[in-house]
Design an enzyme around this catalytic site. Structure first.
Site, short mmCIF file in Angstrom:
data_model
loop_
_atom_site.label_atom_id
_atom_site.label_comp_id
_atom_site.label_asym_id
_atom_site.label_seq_id
_atom_site.Cartn_x
_atom_site.Cartn_y
_atom_site.Cartn_z
N PHE A 79 50.43 51.73 57.27
CA PHE A 79 50.73 52.88 56.39
C PHE A 79 49.89 52.86 55.11
O PHE A 79 49.64 53.89 54.51
CB PHE A 79 52.22 52.91 56.03
CG PHE A 79 52.72 51.64 55.39
CD1 PHE A 79 53.14 50.57 56.16
CD2 PHE A 79 52.76 51.51 54.01
CE1 PHE A 79 53.58 49.40 55.57
CE2 PHE A 79 53.20 50.35 53.41
CZ PHE A 79 53.61 49.28 54.19
N TYR A 121 47.54 26.59 30.57
CA TYR A 121 47.50 26.48 32.03
C TYR A 121 48.84 25.96 32.56
O TYR A 121 49.32 26.42 33.60
CB TYR A 121 46.36 25.56 32.48
CG TYR A 121 46.17 25.60 33.99
CD1 TYR A 121 45.33 26.55 34.56
CD2 TYR A 121 46.85 24.72 34.82
CE1 TYR A 121 45.18 26.62 35.94
CE2 TYR A 121 46.70 24.78 36.20
CZ TYR A 121 45.86 25.73 36.75
OH TYR A 121 45.71 25.81 38.11
N ARG A 140 57.91 57.09 55.29
CA ARG A 140 58.70 55.95 55.75
C ARG A 140 59.24 56.34 57.12
O ARG A 140 60.39 56.77 57.26
CB ARG A 140 59.85 55.64 54.78
CG ARG A 140 59.43 55.15 53.42
CD ARG A 140 59.12 53.67 53.28
NE ARG A 140 57.81 53.23 53.65
CZ ARG A 140 57.22 52.15 53.13
NH1 ARG A 140 57.81 51.42 52.20
NH2 ARG A 140 56.04 51.75 53.54
N ASP A 167 66.85 39.19 49.59
CA ASP A 167 65.75 39.93 48.96
C ASP A 167 66.38 40.68 47.79
O ASP A 167 66.93 41.77 47.96
CB ASP A 167 65.12 40.89 49.97
CG ASP A 167 63.98 41.69 49.35
OD1 ASP A 167 63.90 41.76 48.11
OD2 ASP A 167 63.18 42.27 50.11
N LYS A 207 60.20 45.86 40.23
CA LYS A 207 61.23 46.90 40.34
C LYS A 207 62.29 46.71 39.25
O LYS A 207 62.07 47.13 38.11
CB LYS A 207 61.86 46.88 41.74
CG LYS A 207 61.00 47.51 42.83
CD LYS A 207 59.96 46.62 43.39
CE LYS A 207 59.35 47.11 44.68
NZ LYS A 207 58.24 46.24 45.12
N PHE A 210 62.17 45.37 56.11
CA PHE A 210 61.25 45.93 55.13
C PHE A 210 59.84 45.50 55.57
O PHE A 210 59.65 44.40 56.08
CB PHE A 210 61.54 45.49 53.69
CG PHE A 210 60.56 46.13 52.74
CD1 PHE A 210 60.63 47.49 52.50
CD2 PHE A 210 59.53 45.41 52.16
CE1 PHE A 210 59.69 48.13 51.69
CE2 PHE A 210 58.58 46.03 51.36
CZ PHE A 210 58.66 47.40 51.12
N THR A 211 58.86 46.38 55.34
CA THR A 211 57.52 46.21 55.90
C THR A 211 56.93 44.81 55.66
O THR A 211 56.62 44.09 56.61
CB THR A 211 56.58 47.28 55.31
OG1 THR A 211 56.68 47.24 53.88
CG2 THR A 211 56.97 48.68 55.79
O1 PLI Z 1 55.31 44.73 46.48
P1 PLI Z 1 55.75 43.31 46.33
O2 PLI Z 1 54.87 42.35 47.04
O3 PLI Z 1 55.98 42.92 44.90
O4 PLI Z 1 57.21 43.20 46.98
C1 PLI Z 1 57.44 43.38 48.34
C2 PLI Z 1 58.82 43.95 48.54
C3 PLI Z 1 59.82 43.15 49.01
N1 PLI Z 1 61.08 43.63 49.23
C4 PLI Z 1 61.40 44.92 48.99
C5 PLI Z 1 62.78 45.38 49.25
C6 PLI Z 1 60.44 45.79 48.50
O5 PLI Z 1 60.78 47.05 48.25
C7 PLI Z 1 59.10 45.31 48.28
C8 PLI Z 1 58.06 46.17 47.87
N2 PLI Z 1 58.26 47.47 47.83
C9 PLI Z 1 57.39 48.43 47.55
C10 PLI Z 1 55.96 48.18 47.25
C11 PLI Z 1 57.88 49.80 47.58
O6 PLI Z 1 57.12 50.74 47.29
O7 PLI Z 1 59.08 49.96 47.88
#
Ligand code: PLI
Length: 462
Positions: A454, A77, A387, A220, A263, A129-130
């Site tokens: 979206f 934990y 987008r 970011d 990513k 970003f969204t």
């Molecule tokens: O999907 P998350 O919660 O792990 O991360 C959010 C996020 C933050 N910043 C940026 C630049 C992103 O691209 C992002 C998530 N992007 C997604 C899900 C995408 O399909 O691009």
């Protein structure tokens, strides 16, 4: 006569050890599936998809080292050894001394927004970003786009369309005063602009301006390695530097960062909050136990943190990132053969089709990018995402649609997942839809959720 060798090709720096079968569906299946999904590719079942270019988020293929690392997950934990290995790599590669894991990027966005933003503050950034913008708004802030104008111009071939326009930032400081700016929120490459990077020169100038005005600069760093690659190949003075050196220099200009580890780090789940500001770190460490879990696991299993730590070491390998960007470039160059319009220069993680140009007969109120994404799916089972106006949501004060200049379909490449043959199939499908574009009609929205519409919005054919 035999053809002369004009160039030498590159290939991926890995071979395939495990395969996951996928199947081609019929056009009748796909027409039914997309109708049932309300013409929203997010609502399709993944088993109805042939080639999935929805996102590069958490869809990556892990290496044998990452998978074997998962077997040594320490599921204690508190204080697992995987947490300490990950922390060591965050210090070593990102240069940030303080770190809190989170289950994914938006969890880190939530905490940093709640901690740094006060009601009535402004948060300038290089395009929204969204999820980032939504968390900034939920914390009481107003996002202000200060990216250079070229970023909104699909025809501009500027090498660093992710740059911040210093004049726009200075004007905002003058207008609202530095005290009302919670922080500058910089991302790179800029997702919504087409995966476009910022230059190191621009970053240095932004940092100088922030320092002069005592404004914090936050990053970011979700796809920071892709930004580092573009600096290496496009910016003077960086060709001989390693990706790791460029990443470390970039990071040195920021007070802190949040990362969706799904990513660059080539894992299926995970997020990072890291900073050099001890006070902010203490605040996040306090908050993480409320929303995510103890500060040494933040909603993750020990095995996930091990895979992230190994992913950090692999993400800075030059051959790895070159092959990643090389796939996107190949995709773009194949589309050029059919003159399909997309955002140039070719960006980091995806090709962004210019739906405004492709479906110029469909008004923005009838969702051209949403329409194009569903038509490509019907044609071949290739899944991309909208987008454009759907992603841009509504103005939080007036309740009216935001009308973005860019109306795009994103076709995003998971890392180490698809081959060149998959790309060829996707290109031929897109070219076919493009050639038959005049017959395509738009959509109307029949269901709209309150946040991030979206993801779950539903549509009907006109
Ligand atoms: O999907 P998350 O919660 O792990 O991360 C959010 C996020 C933050 N910043 C940026 C630049 C992103 O691209 C992002 C998530 N992007 C997604 C899900 C995408 O399909 O691009």
């Amino acid at each position: 006569m035999a053809k002369k060798i004009a160039k030498r090709s590159w290939a991926e720096p890995f071979k395939i050890k495990v395969v996951e079968p996928i199947k081609m569906t019929t056009i009748e299946n796909r027409e039914k599936a997309i109708k049932n999904a309300g013409y929203n590719t997010f609502l399709l079942k993944s088993e109805d998809v042939y080639i999935d270019l929805l996102t590069d988020s958490g869809t990556n293929a892990m290496s044998d080292r990452q998978w074997s690392g998962m077997m040594i997950g320490d599921e204690a934990y508190a204080g697992s050894k995987n947490f300490y290995y990950l922390w060591k790599n965050i210090k070593k590669y990102y240069g940030m001394p303080y770190f809190v894991p989170t289950h994914q990027g938006r969890a880190a966005e939530h905490m940093i927004s709640q901690i740094l933003i006060k009601e009535g503050d402004y948060v300038p950034g290089n395009m929204y970003f969204t999820t980032t913008k939504l968390h900034q708004e939920l914390a009481g802030g107003t996002f202000v786009d200060v990216i250079i104008d070229e970023a909104h111009d699909t025809a501009s071939e500027h090498s660093f369309k992710g740059n911040i326009d210093l004049k726009k930032l200075k004007d905002l400081i003058k207008k609202v005063s530095a005290k009302k700016i919670a922080y500058v929120s910089m991302a790179g490459p800029v997702n919504m602009a087409g995966g476009q990077p910022f230059s190191m020169a621009n970053l240095k100038a932004v940092q100088k301006l922030c320092k002069e005005n005592k404004i914090k600069l936050w990053f970011d760093a979700t796809r920071a390695v892709e930004n580092a690659y573009f600096i290496k190949v496009r910016e003077r003075g960086y060709a001989k530097k390693s990706i790791a050196e460029i990443l470390k220099e970039m990071m040195s200009y920021f007070e802190g960062m949040w990362v969706s580890a799904k990513k660059d780090l080539m894992v299926n789940i995970g997020g990072i909050f890291a900073t050099r500001n001890k006070k902010v770190f203490e605040a996040v460490r306090n908050m993480v136990v409320v929303y995510e879990g103890l500060h040494t696991y933040g909603g993750l299993a020990g095995r996930d943190m091990e895979a992230m730590a190994v992913g950090i070491e692999e993400m800075v390998e030059y051959d790895n990132i070159r092959a990643r960007i090389g796939q996107i470039e190949y995709f773009g160059h194949q589309l050029d053969k059919y003159s399909v319009p997309y955002i140039k220069p070719i960006g980091g993680h995806a090709i962004f089709l210019d739906a405004k140009k492709i479906l110029s007969h469909i008004s923005q109120d009838n969702f051209p990018a949403q329409t194009l994404a569903s038509e490509i799916y019907i044609d071949s089972g290739v899944r991309g995402m909208e987008r454009g106006i759907v992603s841009a949501g509504r103005n939080s004060k007036t309740g009216k649609h935001n009308y973005p200049k860019l109306e795009l379909v994103r076709l995003t490449f998971p890392r180490r997942v698809y081959t060149q043959a998959h790309i060829d199939v996707a290109v031929e499908s897109i070219a076919s839809v493009y050639q038959n574009r005049r017959k395509i009609k738009g959509l109307k929205m029949i269901y709209e959720p309150e946040y991030l519409r979206f993801f779950q919005g539903r549509f009907e054919k006109l």
